[in-house]
Design a protein around this motif. Structure first.
Motif, PDB file in Angstrom:
ATOM      1  N   TYR A  58      -3.925  -1.167  -2.819  1.00  9.68           N
ATOM      2  CA  TYR A  58      -3.728  -2.452  -2.154  1.00  9.68           C
ATOM      3  C   TYR A  58      -2.844  -2.232  -0.935  1.00  9.68           C
ATOM      4  O   TYR A  58      -2.167  -1.206  -0.815  1.00  9.68           O
ATOM      5  CB  TYR A  58      -3.107  -3.484  -3.103  1.00  9.68           C
ATOM      6  N   ALA A  59      -2.868  -3.168  -0.004  1.00  5.77           N
ATOM      7  CA  ALA A  59      -2.074  -3.047   1.218  1.00  5.77           C
ATOM      8  C   ALA A  59      -1.220  -4.290   1.403  1.00  5.77           C
ATOM      9  O   ALA A  59      -1.678  -5.422   1.213  1.00  5.77           O
ATOM     10  CB  ALA A  59      -2.975  -2.857   2.427  1.00  5.77           C
ATOM     11  N   VAL A  60       0.040  -4.053   1.769  1.00  7.49           N
ATOM     12  CA  VAL A  60       0.967  -5.136   2.102  1.00  7.49           C
ATOM     13  C   VAL A  60       1.539  -4.814   3.471  1.00  7.49           C
ATOM     14  O   VAL A  60       2.114  -3.741   3.669  1.00  7.49           O
ATOM     15  CB  VAL A  60       2.105  -5.251   1.057  1.00  7.49           C
ATOM     16  N   GLN A  61       1.339  -5.722   4.428  1.00  2.46           N
ATOM     17  CA  GLN A  61       1.799  -5.542   5.807  1.00  2.46           C
ATOM     18  C   GLN A  61       1.348  -4.192   6.361  1.00  2.46           C
ATOM     19  O   GLN A  61       2.135  -3.421   6.906  1.00  2.46           O
ATOM     20  CB  GLN A  61       3.312  -5.711   5.904  1.00  2.46           C
ATOM     21  N   ASP A  62       0.065  -3.900   6.198  1.00  2.00           N
ATOM     22  CA  ASP A  62      -0.585  -2.684   6.703  1.00  2.00           C
ATOM     23  C   ASP A  62      -0.059  -1.381   6.102  1.00  2.00           C
ATOM     24  O   ASP A  62      -0.283  -0.308   6.651  1.00  2.00           O
ATOM     25  CB  ASP A  62      -0.514  -2.619   8.236  1.00  2.00           C
ATOM     26  N   VAL A  63       0.659  -1.456   5.001  1.00  3.17           N
ATOM     27  CA  VAL A  63       1.105  -0.261   4.284  1.00  3.17           C
ATOM     28  C   VAL A  63       0.293  -0.170   2.997  1.00  3.17           C
ATOM     29  O   VAL A  63       0.236  -1.126   2.220  1.00  3.17           O
ATOM     30  CB  VAL A  63       2.618  -0.299   3.968  1.00  3.17           C
ATOM     31  N   GLU A  64      -0.363   0.977   2.802  1.00  4.79           N
ATOM     32  CA  GLU A  64      -1.217   1.190   1.632  1.00  4.79           C
ATOM     33  C   GLU A  64      -0.382   1.651   0.437  1.00  4.79           C
ATOM     34  O   GLU A  64       0.468   2.522   0.559  1.00  4.79           O
ATOM     35  CB  GLU A  64      -2.260   2.257   1.960  1.00  4.79           C
ATOM     36  N   TYR A  65      -0.631   1.038  -0.721  1.00  2.00           N
ATOM     37  CA  TYR A  65       0.050   1.390  -1.959  1.00  2.00           C
ATOM     38  C   TYR A  65      -0.983   1.671  -3.037  1.00  2.00           C
ATOM     39  O   TYR A  65      -2.106   1.176  -2.973  1.00  2.00           O
ATOM     40  CB  TYR A  65       0.951   0.250  -2.442  1.00  2.00           C
ATOM     41  N   ARG A  66      -0.564   2.433  -4.032  1.00  2.00           N
ATOM     42  CA  ARG A  66      -1.389   2.674  -5.220  1.00  2.00           C
ATOM     43  C   ARG A  66      -0.514   2.499  -6.445  1.00  2.00           C
ATOM     44  O   ARG A  66       0.640   2.916  -6.455  1.00  2.00           O
ATOM     45  CB  ARG A  66      -1.964   4.084  -5.223  1.00  2.00           C
ATOM     46  N   ILE A  67      -1.097   1.874  -7.456  1.00  2.00           N
ATOM     47  CA  ILE A  67      -0.407   1.749  -8.740  1.00  2.00           C
ATOM     48  C   ILE A  67      -1.348   2.225  -9.829  1.00  2.00           C
ATOM     49  O   ILE A  67      -2.565   2.157  -9.697  1.00  2.00           O
ATOM     50  CB  ILE A  67       0.051   0.304  -9.045  1.00  2.00           C
TER      51      ILE A  67
END
Length: 131
Positions: A58-67
């Motif tokens: 998922y992305a928040v404020q154009d930063v990609e994250y993975r969980i």
């Protein structure tokens, strides 16, 4: 009975300890964003039992994250499916693929944990008395 009671008692303690941790995380993860299920990993333990973990992107404020979660989203069942990811707005990498609107699921876990502690204690006492 001694060993079963002790194991049940310990498992109940784990449930009771997890209650406030999970409840707080659910409260912190108050914002939502669309994410994607990107991987399903199979794990086999030494007894041959299989479990799964699910990797979401998922992305928040154009930063990609993975969980990675052991719980599958209600919306995504196959790799590539989209789903809602709930995240902590102060710390976006703190996220989960589910969100409970009420505390009922956590209360149920707490009640089950307390019941397991009590039952485990009774079995432990009965088991030690018969030794």
């Amino acid at each position: 009975m001694f060993v079963a009671g002790f194991a049940l008692f310990l498992l109940g303690i784990i449930f009771v300890i997890c209650y406030p941790i999970n409840k707080r995380k659910n409260k912190r993860c108050s914002e939502q964003v669309q994410g994607t299920l990107v991987d399903i990993r199979r794990h086999r333990n030494s007894q041959g039992n299989v479990s799964h973990s699910y990797v979401y992107s998922y992305a928040v404020q154009d930063v990609e994250y993975r969980i990675t979660s052991t719980i599958i989203s209600k919306e995504a069942h196959n790799v590539g499916d989209t789903c809602t990811i709930w995240y902590n707005p102060k710390k976006p990498k703190d996220a989960q693929p589910f969100h409970y609107g009420s505390n009922k699921p956590y209360t149920i876990v707490l009640i089950i944990g307390i019941a397991m502690i009590l039952l485990g204690f009774v079995l432990f006492v009965i088991g030690s008395a018969t030794m």
